[in-house]
Design a protein around this motif. Structure first.
Motif, short mmCIF file in Angstrom:
data_model
loop_
_atom_site.label_atom_id
_atom_site.label_comp_id
_atom_site.label_asym_id
_atom_site.label_seq_id
_atom_site.Cartn_x
_atom_site.Cartn_y
_atom_site.Cartn_z
N UNK A 6 0.74 -1.12 -0.05
CA UNK A 6 -0.25 0.14 0.06
C UNK A 6 0.87 1.36 0.03
N UNK A 7 0.60 2.39 -1.00
CA UNK A 7 1.42 3.32 -0.84
C UNK A 7 0.81 4.56 -0.63
N UNK A 8 0.90 5.01 0.54
CA UNK A 8 0.38 6.18 1.16
C UNK A 8 0.00 7.40 0.29
N UNK A 9 1.20 7.76 -0.33
CA UNK A 9 1.46 8.95 -1.26
C UNK A 9 0.61 8.79 -2.33
N UNK A 10 0.44 7.51 -2.95
CA UNK A 10 -0.35 7.25 -4.11
C UNK A 10 -1.96 7.37 -3.79
N UNK A 11 -2.21 6.94 -2.55
CA UNK A 11 -3.71 7.04 -2.06
C UNK A 11 -4.00 8.54 -1.95
N UNK A 12 -3.24 9.32 -1.47
CA UNK A 12 -3.45 10.96 -1.22
C UNK A 12 -3.72 11.49 -2.26
N UNK A 13 -2.79 11.14 -3.36
CA UNK A 13 -2.91 11.87 -4.68
C UNK A 13 -4.11 11.43 -5.30
N UNK A 14 -4.70 10.12 -5.01
CA UNK A 14 -5.89 9.63 -5.74
C UNK A 14 -6.97 10.36 -5.27
N UNK A 15 -7.05 10.54 -3.91
CA UNK A 15 -7.99 11.15 -3.09
C UNK A 15 -8.13 12.56 -3.62
N UNK A 16 -7.04 13.39 -3.65
CA UNK A 16 -7.21 14.81 -3.82
C UNK A 16 -7.59 15.00 -5.43
N UNK A 17 -7.13 14.13 -6.38
CA UNK A 17 -7.32 14.35 -7.61
C UNK A 17 -8.81 13.74 -8.20
N UNK A 18 -9.49 12.98 -7.24
CA UNK A 18 -10.76 12.60 -7.46
C UNK A 18 -11.87 13.54 -6.80
N UNK A 19 -11.40 14.40 -5.69
CA UNK A 19 -12.27 14.99 -5.25
C UNK A 19 -12.35 16.53 -5.30
N UNK A 20 -11.72 16.84 -6.56
CA UNK A 20 -11.42 18.15 -7.09
C UNK A 20 -13.09 18.49 -7.28
N UNK A 21 -13.11 20.01 -7.14
CA UNK A 21 -14.67 20.53 -7.54
C UNK A 21 -14.81 20.59 -9.10
N UNK A 22 -13.74 21.12 -9.73
CA UNK A 22 -13.73 21.34 -11.19
C UNK A 22 -13.27 19.96 -11.86
N UNK A 23 -12.55 19.85 -12.82
CA UNK A 23 -12.16 18.63 -13.54
C UNK A 23 -11.35 17.62 -12.57
N UNK A 24 -11.79 16.27 -12.61
CA UNK A 24 -11.01 15.47 -11.77
C UNK A 24 -9.89 15.07 -12.64
N UNK A 25 -8.74 14.64 -11.78
CA UNK A 25 -7.73 14.26 -12.41
C UNK A 25 -6.98 13.24 -11.76
#
Ligand code: AVI
Length: 316
Positions: A6-25
């Motif tokens: 499990x990669x905590x940085x990967x998890x953090x980045x996925x979470x922040x990219x998919x919770x963006x209010x505009x374009x998900x990334x």
């Protein structure tokens, strides 16, 4: 069953990219797990994707001219070397006139092993399993007096940075270098839109598989439940930004959970996740880029078959 760590940085980045209010990334750096890297290798063989062959063609045809322009005692550092295959002609030309030292910098240990195997007869290969800037700093700190660094950043990877990050990255490289050190920068050039789209949306679906593998990777590594059949690969060209964008488009309303990222996210029909941007350049923009980042453009080679430029920047 084997489950990758499990990669905590990967998890953090996925979470922040998919919770963006505009374009998900999702960051394009996560496209390259072992499956994604193999699919990228396959992309480079596609008839529609001429970029890698153009890059290699210029290096094959002009390695001798390049080396002739360089001062004596060159130490070569390649950022994102992979197996270093494209660099062989440069090392061969250097080998004709000096003892060759080559630092391939890459995050892939297996690519570096191959690099040592394939190029070890030609050069003292000092592999650096590190990020681009860490590797460059390591090599720069160990240079002897009178040595000049030749930094290679090939394959148009700079095109995958957004414009401000590209400038910041080149400035960071320049900070590590001394005046007279050189940077060989590979960049894909603007070409007809249909040609650019075909390169990123090939009929065999290899690029689509490369893109969708990112969701498969999140399923594998972060215990998510993306249904890959409910997403489709999209490549579009935005002329104002001179870039191809790769997206994954949701075919229907759906809810996805990513357990390790502590995330439940929904997608409306046709909503997309932007997974990569691939900027295309015009030759003059590269002169400006050189000037803005503390270099001057010495020479530029452009492939005739597939518009692609290799630019030789000298640190001022
Ligand atoms: C690695 N990089 C230069 C490739 C490109 O063309 O921007 C990545 C790629 N993505 C889809 N196809 C190739």
């Amino acid at each position: 069953m084997f489950a990758p760590a499990f990669d905590a940085e990967f998890a953090r980045d996925v979470r922040s990219g998919l919770t963006r209010t505009q374009q998900k990334t999702l960051s394009c750096r996560y496209l390259y797990d072992s499956v994604g890297s193999a699919l990228f290798e396959a992309i480079t063989c596609l008839p529609e994707y001429g970029l890698t062959r153009a890059d290699a063609r210029i290096l094959n045809e002009h390695a001798a001219d390049l080396v002739e322009m360089l001062p004596p005692n060159i130490v070569t550092v390649e950022l994102g070397s992979g197996s270093g295959a494209k660099t062989r002609p440069i090392l061969e030309q250097l080998h004709r006139r000096q003892v060759v030292v080559y630092h391939p910098v890459d995050l892939s240990a297996s690519s570096l092993v191959k690099c040592v195997q394939d190029l070890g007869m030609l050069a003292g290969v000092i592999p650096l399993e590190a990020s681009y800037l860490e590797g460059l700093r390591y090599a720069a700190e160990r240079r002897a007096p009178g040595e000049t660094l030749l930094v290679l950043f090939l394959g148009s990877t700079i095109g995958n940075f957004d414009p401000d990050s590209a400038i910041d990255f080149l400035l960071a490289i320049r900070l590590v270098l001394q005046p007279g050190d050189v940077l060989l920068l590979g960049t894909d050039l603007v070409k007809p839109v249909e040609q650019m789209i075909a390169a990123y949306d090939d009929p065999a679906g290899v690029t689509a598989a490369f893109n969708l593998n990112l969701l498969a990777r999140i399923n594998r590594e972060l215990e998510a439940d993306f249904n890959l059949r409910q997403f489709e690969h999209v490549a579009r060209y935005t002329p104002e930004a001179q870039r191809i964008e790769m997206h994954l488009r949701s075919r229907e309303y759906q809810i996805v959970s990513v357990h390790q990222a502590n995330l439940i996210v929904d997608f409306v029909p046709n909503e997309t996740i932007c997974t990569e941007v691939c900027h295309k350049f015009i030759p003059d923009q590269l002169c400006t880029l050189a000037r803005t980042t503390g270099f001057r453009m010495q020479t530029q080679w452009i492939d005739e078959e597939w518009p692609f430029a290799e630019s030789l920047f000298v640190a001022v």
